[in-house]
Design an enzyme around this catalytic site. Structure first.
Site, PDB file in Angstrom:
ATOM      1  CG  HIS A  59      -1.923   1.123   1.205  1.00  0.00           C
ATOM      2  ND1 HIS A  59      -3.247   0.911   0.890  1.00  0.00           N
ATOM      3  CD2 HIS A  59      -1.817   2.448   1.449  1.00  0.00           C
ATOM      4  CE1 HIS A  59      -3.904   2.064   0.950  1.00  0.00           C
ATOM      5  NE2 HIS A  59      -3.043   3.016   1.284  1.00  0.00           N
ATOM      6  CG  HIS A  61      -1.293   7.006  -1.604  1.00  0.00           C
ATOM      7  ND1 HIS A  61      -2.509   7.139  -2.228  1.00  0.00           N
ATOM      8  CD2 HIS A  61      -1.537   6.302  -0.475  1.00  0.00           C
ATOM      9  CE1 HIS A  61      -3.453   6.549  -1.506  1.00  0.00           C
ATOM     10  NE2 HIS A  61      -2.873   6.028  -0.439  1.00  0.00           N
ATOM     11  CD  GLN A 154      -7.382  11.070  -1.495  1.00  0.00           C
ATOM     12  OE1 GLN A 154      -6.212  10.735  -1.509  1.00  0.00           O
ATOM     13  NE2 GLN A 154      -8.185  10.801  -0.480  1.00  0.00           N
ATOM     14  CG  HIS A 212      -7.743   4.077   0.717  1.00  0.00           C
ATOM     15  ND1 HIS A 212      -7.178   3.569  -0.423  1.00  0.00           N
ATOM     16  CD2 HIS A 212      -6.826   4.940   1.256  1.00  0.00           C
ATOM     17  CE1 HIS A 212      -5.966   4.104  -0.588  1.00  0.00           C
ATOM     18  NE2 HIS A 212      -5.729   4.926   0.425  1.00  0.00           N
ATOM     19  CD  GLU A 215      -6.623   6.551   5.924  1.00  0.00           C
ATOM     20  OE1 GLU A 215      -5.512   7.015   6.233  1.00  0.00           O
ATOM     21  OE2 GLU A 215      -7.044   6.553   4.741  1.00  0.00           O
ATOM     22  CG  ASP A 311      -0.771   5.206   3.614  1.00  0.00           C
ATOM     23  OD1 ASP A 311      -1.133   5.359   2.445  1.00  0.00           O
ATOM     24  OD2 ASP A 311      -1.434   5.594   4.592  1.00  0.00           O
ATOM     25  CD1 TRP A 317      -3.216  12.683   4.126  1.00  0.00           C
ATOM     26  CD2 TRP A 317      -2.054  12.490   2.230  1.00  0.00           C
ATOM     27  NE1 TRP A 317      -4.086  12.888   3.087  1.00  0.00           N
ATOM     28  CE2 TRP A 317      -3.395  12.777   1.900  1.00  0.00           C
ATOM     29  CE3 TRP A 317      -1.138  12.320   1.188  1.00  0.00           C
ATOM     30  CZ2 TRP A 317      -3.840  12.900   0.594  1.00  0.00           C
ATOM     31  CZ3 TRP A 317      -1.582  12.444  -0.121  1.00  0.00           C
ATOM     32  CH2 TRP A 317      -2.921  12.739  -0.404  1.00  0.00           C
TER      33      TRP A 317
END
Length: 435
Positions: A59, A61, A154, A212, A215, A311, A317
């Site tokens: 996982h 991005h 997203q 996802h 979360e 991630d 983030w």
């Protein structure tokens, strides 16, 4: 046995076997056994160090990686500000910058023995710029790294105009996995509807799903239940993963006692992201603060496959990260309190064999016939590799050396004592079982 091109001698394997030789020819493993009699053009003495299959990140991005500070820093450090910040950054993205940052991260990954990544790619922008860029990256890294791409809406497929159409176009362009974010839809009902639509789309196209899921700290966010149900209804068992699933940390124990068997029956894999979950979850708590990570030991006890993912890395983030999957597993071990010998081995598996199974990697492993992909670690066993975040001494793919790092040592010059070299704190560590 055909004549090998390469033999790695005297290796320790993750399952505990020692003094193992690994013979390689034409990019595949020919044999794994003690003292192989054959000779090869190239032979490497592993000196008893740990030889593992490569690390796998289930996982990530890649479209956002290494963009930290663009166009500004996430002041609160929260998930929602990160999402808002990514929305501000998207209009400024260029194909060239996306590719450059992604390739730089892939270089880090290879240096750390990470040779397979599943990356979510945002499909919310109708231009699909990020999709085009990562498809380009996928082709460019193919000789040395396996990159799977997930079509990730997203902004939600129902919440944002054209969300589902954009995702379908990304799949038409060559993205291989169907993603989703049901807890970000406007209502719980719309979230459940998005799960149904996306799973039906995956079944229709014969594609895997990686969503996802929940979360959030909200214990009533239960889309993982819907995902498991749709998986069974559509016959997608073994092809579906739920990522994050952090709401499970806050759920009522009785409800979870019903949920865990459902996930296991549906053969849904779970991908936890310890570094990010421990950072972003529990932000509305004062004290006591929830850890926010999903129930890893309980899932494993029910036979559910659980992988750990990086991630984020230096993006809106998360301002840290280094493509080091041992760092990810180290955090997962601590947060989930998995400190028994068996549990530590499960944490090592969570960044190697388990994500490889979830991703369906062909030829992965340390057995005859598997690809000659492996990483030589400066450690004696998986627990020591986790404890030290062991140096990746050599990284191979298809029998070819891709990266190597010098062994980590410390030269000590202490008053009143002779000069000495400490090799990763081993000299002072008692043998296992010693008193």
């Amino acid at each position: 046995m055909p004549s090998p091109d390469l033999i790695l001698r005297n290796a320790t394997l993750p399952d505990g076997r020692t003094h193992q030789d690994i013979a390689v020819a034409d990019g595949r493993i020919l044999a794994v056994e003690p003292a192989i009699a054959a000779t090869a053009h190239e032979e490497v003495d592993c000196a008893g160090q740990l030889l593992s299959p490569p690390f796998v990140d289930a996982h990530f991005h890649l479209d956002a990686t290494l963009s930290y500070g663009l166009p500004r820093v996430n002041a609160s450090g929260t998930l929602l500000e990160g999402i808002a910040l990514w929305g501000e950054l998207k209009p400024q993205l260029t194909h060239e910058a996306l590719v450059e940052r992604a390739l730089a991260y892939c270089d880090w990954a290879v240096g750390g023995g990470l040779l397979a990544i599943r990356s979510h790619v945002d499909t919310s922008d109708p231009q699909l710029l990020t999709v085009q860029a990562l498809l380009d990256v996928q082709k460019r890294v193919a000789p040395y790294l396996e990159l799977q791409l997930v079509a990730f809406p997203q902004d939600g497929i129902l919440r944002s105009p054209g969300g589902l159409d954009n995702l379908k176009r990304a799949l038409d362009m060559g993205v291989q996995v169907v993603g989703g974010i049901p807890h970000f839809e406007r209502t719980m009902a719309q979230g459940a509807e998005s799960v149904r639509l996306l799973c039906e789309l995956a079944a229709e196209r014969g594609l895997p799903v990686d969503m996802h899921c929940d979360e959030t700290d909200d214990p009533l966010s239960r889309h993982i239940e819907t995902l498991a149900f749709e998986t069974q209804r559509l016959g997608l068992q073994g092809r579906v993963a739920g990522s994050h699933c952090t709401s499970m940390h806050s759920m009522d124990n009785y409800y979870v006692s019903k949920l865990l068997p459902l996930i296991a029956e549906a053969r849904v894999g779970i991908i936890s992201n310890p570094l990010i979950n421990i950072t972003l979850q529990g932000r509305h708590d004062s004290y006591p603060k929830r850890r926010g990570m999903t129930r890893v030991p309980e899932l494993l006890a029910h036979g559910v496959r659980v992988a750990f993912g990086q991630d984020c890395c230096m993006d809106p983030w998360y301002g840290l990260g280094s493509a080091d999957m041992l760092d990810v597993a180290h955090m997962g071990l601590h947060v989930a309190q998995m400190t028994s010998q068996a549990a530590m081995r499960q944490c090592f598996d969570a960044v190697t064999t388990t994500p490889a199974a979830i991703l369906g990697l062909e030829g992965y492993g340390l057995a005859p016939g598997c690809h000659a992909d492996f990483v030589l670690l400066q450690a004696q066993d998986p627990a020591e590799a986790l404890r030290l975040r062991a140096t990746r001494l050599k990284v191979y793919r298809r029998g070819r050396l891709l990266a190597e790092n010098p062994a980590a040592t410390t030269a000590l010059h202490l008053p009143g004592r002779p000069a000495q070299t400490d090799r990763l704190h081993r000299a002072s560590a008692p043998a296992r079982g010693a008193t």
